[in-house]
Write a protein that holds these residues in place. Structure first.
Motif, mmCIF file in Angstrom:
data_model
loop_
_atom_site.group_PDB
_atom_site.id
_atom_site.type_symbol
_atom_site.label_atom_id
_atom_site.label_comp_id
_atom_site.label_asym_id
_atom_site.label_seq_id
_atom_site.Cartn_x
_atom_site.Cartn_y
_atom_site.Cartn_z
ATOM 1 N N VAL A 1 -10.457 3.005 -6.601
ATOM 2 C CA VAL A 1 -10.396 4.428 -6.265
ATOM 3 C C VAL A 1 -9.297 4.652 -5.236
ATOM 4 N N LYS A 2 -9.222 3.750 -4.259
ATOM 5 C CA LYS A 2 -8.172 3.801 -3.251
ATOM 6 C C LYS A 2 -7.632 2.392 -3.048
ATOM 7 N N LEU A 3 -6.391 2.184 -3.433
ATOM 8 C CA LEU A 3 -5.794 0.863 -3.321
ATOM 9 C C LEU A 3 -5.627 0.444 -1.864
ATOM 10 N N ARG A 4 -5.529 1.429 -0.959
ATOM 11 C CA ARG A 4 -5.285 1.087 0.439
ATOM 12 C C ARG A 4 -6.527 0.568 1.159
ATOM 13 N N ASP A 5 -7.707 0.676 0.540
ATOM 14 C CA ASP A 5 -8.911 0.128 1.163
ATOM 15 C C ASP A 5 -8.783 -1.388 1.312
ATOM 16 N N PRO A 6 -9.249 -1.949 2.423
ATOM 17 C CA PRO A 6 -9.135 -3.404 2.634
ATOM 18 C C PRO A 6 -9.747 -4.223 1.500
ATOM 19 N N GLU A 7 -10.848 -3.738 0.929
ATOM 20 C CA GLU A 7 -11.474 -4.472 -0.174
ATOM 21 C C GLU A 7 -10.555 -4.524 -1.394
ATOM 22 N N SER A 8 -9.849 -3.428 -1.645
ATOM 23 C CA SER A 8 -8.932 -3.378 -2.786
ATOM 24 C C SER A 8 -7.740 -4.290 -2.561
ATOM 25 N N VAL A 9 -7.216 -4.295 -1.345
ATOM 26 C CA VAL A 9 -6.085 -5.172 -1.018
ATOM 27 C C VAL A 9 -6.492 -6.634 -1.183
ATOM 28 N N ALA A 10 -7.699 -6.968 -0.741
ATOM 29 C CA ALA A 10 -8.181 -8.343 -0.855
ATOM 30 C C ALA A 10 -8.354 -8.749 -2.313
ATOM 31 N N LYS A 11 -8.850 -7.818 -3.142
ATOM 32 C CA LYS A 11 -9.012 -8.097 -4.566
ATOM 33 C C LYS A 11 -7.665 -8.358 -5.224
ATOM 34 N N LEU A 12 -6.676 -7.547 -4.879
ATOM 35 C CA LEU A 12 -5.336 -7.728 -5.441
ATOM 36 C C LEU A 12 -4.735 -9.066 -5.015
ATOM 37 N N ALA A 13 -4.985 -9.455 -3.765
ATOM 38 C CA ALA A 13 -4.427 -10.704 -3.238
ATOM 39 C C ALA A 13 -4.953 -11.927 -3.983
ATOM 40 N N GLU A 14 -6.124 -11.801 -4.600
ATOM 41 C CA GLU A 14 -6.689 -12.924 -5.353
ATOM 42 C C GLU A 14 -5.813 -13.307 -6.540
ATOM 43 N N TRP A 15 -5.034 -12.348 -7.043
ATOM 44 C CA TRP A 15 -4.137 -12.644 -8.161
ATOM 45 C C TRP A 15 -2.844 -13.331 -7.713
ATOM 46 N N LYS A 16 -2.607 -13.405 -6.406
ATOM 47 C CA LYS A 16 -1.431 -14.068 -5.828
ATOM 48 C C LYS A 16 -0.134 -13.615 -6.498
ATOM 49 N N PRO A 17 0.151 -12.310 -6.467
ATOM 50 C CA PRO A 17 1.348 -11.816 -7.151
ATOM 51 C C PRO A 17 2.643 -12.248 -6.466
ATOM 52 N N ASP A 18 3.600 -12.689 -7.264
ATOM 53 C CA ASP A 18 4.954 -12.961 -6.771
ATOM 54 C C ASP A 18 5.850 -11.730 -6.962
ATOM 55 N N LEU A 19 5.480 -10.872 -7.910
ATOM 56 C CA LEU A 19 6.218 -9.644 -8.183
ATOM 57 C C LEU A 19 5.217 -8.596 -8.658
ATOM 58 N N ILE A 20 5.334 -7.381 -8.125
ATOM 59 C CA ILE A 20 4.520 -6.270 -8.593
ATOM 60 C C ILE A 20 5.438 -5.245 -9.256
ATOM 61 N N VAL A 21 5.103 -4.869 -10.473
ATOM 62 C CA VAL A 21 5.865 -3.868 -11.220
ATOM 63 C C VAL A 21 4.987 -2.638 -11.400
ATOM 64 N N THR A 22 5.484 -1.470 -11.016
ATOM 65 C CA THR A 22 4.715 -0.240 -11.169
ATOM 66 C C THR A 22 5.478 0.769 -12.026
ATOM 67 N N ALA A 23 4.723 1.633 -12.679
ATOM 68 C CA ALA A 23 5.292 2.733 -13.457
ATOM 69 C C ALA A 23 4.243 3.838 -13.518
ATOM 70 N N ALA A 24 4.494 4.924 -12.784
ATOM 71 C CA ALA A 24 3.569 6.069 -12.789
ATOM 72 C C ALA A 24 2.134 5.639 -12.509
ATOM 73 N N PHE A 25 1.952 4.835 -11.463
ATOM 74 C CA PHE A 25 0.613 4.362 -11.122
ATOM 75 C C PHE A 25 -0.265 5.499 -10.614
#
Length: 317
Positions: A63-87
């Protein structure tokens, strides 16, 4: 290299499909939460979620990517590059700093013009002859990051926001495809945007849909095209909303004598017939070719005209 893709509408799907087709390691997809659609309010996945599921990719819908829980969930994927388009959400600094190769965005305008959420619609509404796609590094500001590459795409009088979304999404995927090897290798070059040329394409509101008949025929024609196929423009007839989905090109359709002699006030229905409905504008007239009366489906204006309920001399407000 782990790639996380972020996007929501159909505009973003070709870029995601390209990454999969080219064999890049997309480890996860982030998109907006499902939303109810239609009269029955059926919970519907975003186009990007549907595409991700076709490819068998894990999907995260914060719902909100800026929430600490959301950031932590994203970090689990260990991204080297993030690509966005009309997110559809602004990435917080914690996310921007996460991937070693940075965060890049496929934006539907020729930056720095038309930053913001409605660049394609605004380009058409404002009568731009050309728009395009910019591939950029993301920064904390709204579409303010350094530009990697751009491609121009002409806007024709036959185009609507719908057709331009298709053209620009395809152009965006090709632009991303060409740059991906350098992004992966960390060899991409980018240039800052010129702030003096920046403009903002705010999201559309109900006010943007209202037709002001004192404006020129060309301005109204552009307004209608910029709102199709999403909301359509509207005027008021008999105190009810009267939607307009299409109009004839004012450069090609011509105007009647009543439109050119200046006797009728703007908004006056001048005539109805096989060509549609001719309405007086600030500088002539506009032929409406597809309309939608309140409580009915959209229809050809010529078919509606045969019903005889709208009369010449009626003033649309």
């Amino acid at each position: 290299m782990n790639i996380v893709f972020m996007g929501t509408p159909e505009f973003a799907v070709p870029s995601l499909d390209m990454l999969i087709a080219e064999g890049y390691n997309v480890v996860g997809v982030v998109t907006q939460p499902d939303k109810p659609q239609g009269r029955k309010k059926v919970l519907t996945p975003t186009p990007v979620k549907a595409a991700a599921e076709r490819h068998g990719l894990p999907v995260f819908q914060p719902v909100k990517l800026r929430d600490p829980e959301s950031v932590a969930k994203l970090a689990e994927w260990k991204p080297d590059l993030i690509v966005t388009a009309a997110f559809g959400q602004i990435l917080p600094k914690a996310v921007l700093d996460m991937p070693v190769r940075g965060c890049v965005n496929v934006h539907g305008s020729l930056l720095p013009k038309y930053r913001g959420g409605a660049p394609i619609q605004r380009s058409i509404i404002n009568g731009e002859p050309v728009t395009g796609v910019t591939l950029m590094f993301m920064a904390e500001g709204l579409d303010t990051g350094d530009m990697i590459s751009r491609v121009e795409v002409p806007i024709t009088d036959e185009d609507t926001s719908g057709t331009m979304f298709v053209k620009l999404s395809d152009a965006g995927s090709k632009l991303l495809q060409a740059e991906m090897p350098r992004l992966i290798a960390g060899e991409t070059t980018a240039v800052p945007q010129d702030e003096a040329e920046a403009s903002y394409a705010r999201n559309l509101t109900r006010e943007d849909e209202k037709m002001d008949w004192t404006r020129s025929s060309r301005e109204l024609f552009n307004q209608i095209r910029g709102l199709v196929p999403f909301s359509g423009a509207f005027t008021m007839w008999d105190e009810q909303v009267f939607k307009v989905w299409a109009a004839a090109n004012p450069n090609q359709s011509g105007a009647s004598e009543a439109a050119t002699n200046g006797q009728a006030e703007p908004g006056t229905v001048l005539q109805l017939g096989a060509r549609g409905i001719e309405v007086r504008t600030g500088d002539g007239s506009l032929w409406l070719t597809e309309v939608q009366p309140a409580g009915k489906k959209a229809m050809k204006a010529a078919d509606f005209a045969r019903g005889g309920t709208l009369k010449p001399g009626t003033v649309l407000r």
